[in-house]
Design a protein around this motif. Structure first.
Motif, PDB file in Angstrom:
ATOM      1  N   PHE A   1       0.837  -1.205   0.000  1.00 33.43           N
ATOM      2  CA  PHE A   1       0.000   0.000   0.000  1.00 33.43           C
ATOM      3  C   PHE A   1       0.874   1.258   0.000  1.00 33.43           C
ATOM      4  N   GLY A   2       0.519   2.189  -0.898  1.00 38.17           N
ATOM      5  CA  GLY A   2       1.240   3.447  -0.995  1.00 38.17           C
ATOM      6  C   GLY A   2       2.467   3.407  -1.874  1.00 38.17           C
ATOM      7  N   GLN A   3       2.876   2.224  -2.348  1.00 36.38           N
ATOM      8  CA  GLN A   3       4.069   2.109  -3.189  1.00 36.38           C
ATOM      9  C   GLN A   3       3.743   2.534  -4.619  1.00 36.38           C
ATOM     10  N   PRO A   4       4.504   3.444  -5.201  1.00 34.16           N
ATOM     11  CA  PRO A   4       4.265   3.807  -6.605  1.00 34.16           C
ATOM     12  C   PRO A   4       4.545   2.618  -7.527  1.00 34.16           C
ATOM     13  N   VAL A   5       3.613   2.347  -8.422  1.00 33.87           N
ATOM     14  CA  VAL A   5       3.756   1.264  -9.397  1.00 33.87           C
ATOM     15  C   VAL A   5       3.630   1.861 -10.789  1.00 33.87           C
ATOM     16  N   THR A   6       4.542   1.495 -11.670  1.00 28.89           N
ATOM     17  CA  THR A   6       4.509   1.971 -13.050  1.00 28.89           C
ATOM     18  C   THR A   6       3.932   0.891 -13.951  1.00 28.89           C
ATOM     19  N   TYR A   7       2.851   1.231 -14.645  1.00 27.51           N
ATOM     20  CA  TYR A   7       2.272   0.330 -15.636  1.00 27.51           C
ATOM     21  C   TYR A   7       2.742   0.790 -17.021  1.00 27.51           C
ATOM     22  N   THR A   8       3.239  -0.150 -17.814  1.00 23.77           N
ATOM     23  CA  THR A   8       3.762   0.156 -19.145  1.00 23.77           C
ATOM     24  C   THR A   8       2.992  -0.625 -20.188  1.00 23.77           C
ATOM     25  N   ALA A   9       2.424   0.106 -21.147  1.00 21.64           N
ATOM     26  CA  ALA A   9       1.718  -0.513 -22.267  1.00 21.64           C
ATOM     27  C   ALA A   9       2.561  -0.332 -23.529  1.00 21.64           C
ATOM     28  N   THR A  10       2.824  -1.425 -24.226  1.00 21.47           N
ATOM     29  CA  THR A  10       3.584  -1.384 -25.479  1.00 21.47           C
ATOM     30  C   THR A  10       2.669  -1.823 -26.618  1.00 21.47           C
ATOM     31  N   VAL A  11       2.562  -0.974 -27.643  1.00 24.54           N
ATOM     32  CA  VAL A  11       1.673  -1.244 -28.779  1.00 24.54           C
ATOM     33  C   VAL A  11       2.522  -1.529 -30.014  1.00 24.54           C
ATOM     34  N   THR A  12       2.321  -2.694 -30.623  1.00 23.32           N
ATOM     35  CA  THR A  12       3.072  -3.072 -31.814  1.00 23.32           C
ATOM     36  C   THR A  12       2.110  -3.466 -32.931  1.00 23.32           C
ATOM     37  N   PRO A  13       2.454  -3.130 -34.181  1.00 19.35           N
ATOM     38  CA  PRO A  13       1.612  -3.560 -35.303  1.00 19.35           C
ATOM     39  C   PRO A  13       1.770  -5.051 -35.552  1.00 19.35           C
ATOM     40  N   ASN A  14       0.690  -5.687 -35.963  1.00 17.31           N
ATOM     41  CA  ASN A  14       0.748  -7.109 -36.293  1.00 17.31           C
ATOM     42  C   ASN A  14       1.334  -7.285 -37.691  1.00 17.31           C
ATOM     43  N   PRO A  15       2.266  -8.219 -37.884  1.00 16.48           N
ATOM     44  CA  PRO A  15       2.824  -8.461 -39.221  1.00 16.48           C
ATOM     45  C   PRO A  15       1.707  -8.781 -40.208  1.00 16.48           C
ATOM     46  N   PRO A  16       1.838  -8.381 -41.472  1.00 13.79           N
ATOM     47  CA  PRO A  16       3.039  -7.777 -42.064  1.00 13.79           C
ATOM     48  C   PRO A  16       3.133  -6.261 -41.878  1.00 13.79           C
ATOM     49  N   ALA A  17       2.202  -5.667 -41.152  1.00 18.39           N
ATOM     50  CA  ALA A  17       2.249  -4.214 -40.957  1.00 18.39           C
ATOM     51  C   ALA A  17       3.502  -3.826 -40.173  1.00 18.39           C
ATOM     52  N   THR A  18       4.033  -2.653 -40.475  1.00 16.19           N
ATOM     53  CA  THR A  18       5.180  -2.111 -39.761  1.00 16.19           C
ATOM     54  C   THR A  18       4.894  -0.657 -39.417  1.00 16.19           C
ATOM     55  N   GLY A  19       5.788  -0.053 -38.660  1.00 14.30           N
ATOM     56  CA  GLY A  19       5.608   1.339 -38.274  1.00 14.30           C
ATOM     57  C   GLY A  19       5.391   1.473 -36.782  1.00 14.30           C
ATOM     58  N   THR A  20       5.187   2.699 -36.338  1.00 10.17           N
ATOM     59  CA  THR A  20       5.030   2.991 -34.919  1.00 10.17           C
ATOM     60  C   THR A  20       3.663   3.615 -34.658  1.00 10.17           C
ATOM     61  N   PRO A  21       2.788   2.940 -33.942  1.00  6.34           N
ATOM     62  CA  PRO A  21       1.476   3.512 -33.622  1.00  6.34           C
ATOM     63  C   PRO A  21       1.608   4.793 -32.795  1.00  6.34           C
ATOM     64  N   THR A  22       0.661   5.690 -32.977  1.00  9.08           N
ATOM     65  CA  THR A  22       0.602   6.936 -32.225  1.00  9.08           C
ATOM     66  C   THR A  22      -0.766   7.028 -31.546  1.00  9.08           C
ATOM     67  N   GLY A  23      -0.975   8.102 -30.784  1.00 19.59           N
ATOM     68  CA  GLY A  23      -2.271   8.302 -30.137  1.00 19.59           C
ATOM     69  C   GLY A  23      -2.179   8.184 -28.628  1.00 19.59           C
ATOM     70  N   SER A  24      -3.048   7.372 -28.048  1.00 19.56           N
ATOM     71  CA  SER A  24      -3.110   7.288 -26.586  1.00 19.56           C
ATOM     72  C   SER A  24      -3.510   5.888 -26.143  1.00 19.56           C
ATOM     73  N   VAL A  25      -3.255   5.622 -24.857  1.00 18.93           N
ATOM     74  CA  VAL A  25      -3.634   4.356 -24.226  1.00 18.93           C
ATOM     75  C   VAL A  25      -4.446   4.675 -22.976  1.00 18.93           C
ATOM     76  N   THR A  26      -5.534   3.942 -22.771  1.00 19.27           N
ATOM     77  CA  THR A  26      -6.359   4.112 -21.580  1.00 19.27           C
ATOM     78  C   THR A  26      -6.137   2.942 -20.631  1.00 19.27           C
ATOM     79  N   PHE A  27      -5.662   3.265 -19.426  1.00 19.58           N
ATOM     80  CA  PHE A  27      -5.459   2.266 -18.379  1.00 19.58           C
ATOM     81  C   PHE A  27      -6.702   2.231 -17.490  1.00 19.58           C
ATOM     82  N   VAL A  28      -7.212   1.043 -17.201  1.00 23.80           N
ATOM     83  CA  VAL A  28      -8.369   0.872 -16.311  1.00 23.80           C
ATOM     84  C   VAL A  28      -7.942  -0.024 -15.156  1.00 23.80           C
TER      85      VAL A  28
END
Length: 245
Positions: A97-124
């Protein structure tokens, strides 16, 4: 996508051509790109092409033994966003309790698509102290830091909200376990020593031990004994972590 140009001699010529190949790709995101010829093959990888049909012209510049040559092709980029995969990790699980926790979301395109997604992520985050939090996506990654969830198990998900080129996706649920934080209680008295019949103030201070944080609540039980008589009292801890008797 990867473009591959293969340069071969025309019979009765033989051998392996060397030098460079120039790729000329039309349409949005195209351009002119010079690549080396290695073992008779040159390759070019691009992730910038827009939707539509792109004309491709390949120019071999020749070398001492081989004359220049040209090849043509077309490449079609279909409309519609490419599918993605979102993965979610926690920096500390279980946490306290009270400990800061970092949640990391990594978004990758599914092959054969390439590139870097942009925009936002919603954490629930479910449960007490949780909620819904939207963070920007930078370089394909979004992070959210919180120390708010209460003790117990919380379900955490991350949803990528998509952009023009990449479709939405939601991570597999992550179960975050928050355990009670360890505490430390110290006590002081004044005056000490004291004379019989003199009022004595006892002060207890309760605090969380890192990495836990926050101010403990509830009561502190004071026990005073001289070996014959015993006195107990349980005053409430105030908003600063102190209890007074």
């Amino acid at each position: 996508m990867t473009f591959t140009a293969t340069v071969t001699p025309v019979a009765p010529g033989a051998g392996v051509p060397t030098g460079t190949v120039t790729f000329i790709i039309g349409g949005s995101g195209g351009g002119t790109f010079v690549q080396p010829l290695v073992g008779g093959t040159a390759t070019l990888s691009l992730s910038t092409l827009g939707v539509g049909t792109n004309a491709v012209v390949v120019l071999y510049g020749g070398d001492t033994n081989f004359l220049p040559s040209t090849g043509t092709d077309t490449h079609t980029v279909n409309p519609g966003p490419a599918a993605t995969t979102t993965t979610l990790t926690s920096s500390a699980n279980p946490s306290v309790f009270g400990q800061p926790v970092t949640y990391t979301a990594t978004v990758t395109p599914n092959p054969p698509a390439t590139g870097t997604p942009t925009g936002s992520v919603t954490f629930v985050i479910s449960g007490t102290g949780g909620g819904t939090f939207t963070q920007p996506l930078t370089g394909g990654t979004a992070t959210f830091i919180t120390s708010g969830p209460g003790t117990g198990s919380h379900t955490v998900t991350a949803t990528y909200n998509g952009d023009t080129n990449f479709a939405t996706s939601t991570s597999a649920p992550l179960t975050q376990v928050v355990n009670p934080a360890n505490s430390r209680t110290t006590i002081s008295s004044n005056p000490n020593p004291s004379e019989a019949g003199t009022p004595v103030d006892f002060v207890a201070f309760v605090e969380a031990i890192p990495p836990g944080d926050g101010t403990p609540t509830g009561t502190v039980t004071f026990t005073l004994t001289n070996g014959v008589d015993t006195l107990t009292a349980s005053p409430t801890v105030d908003t600063n972590g102190f209890a007074f008797l």
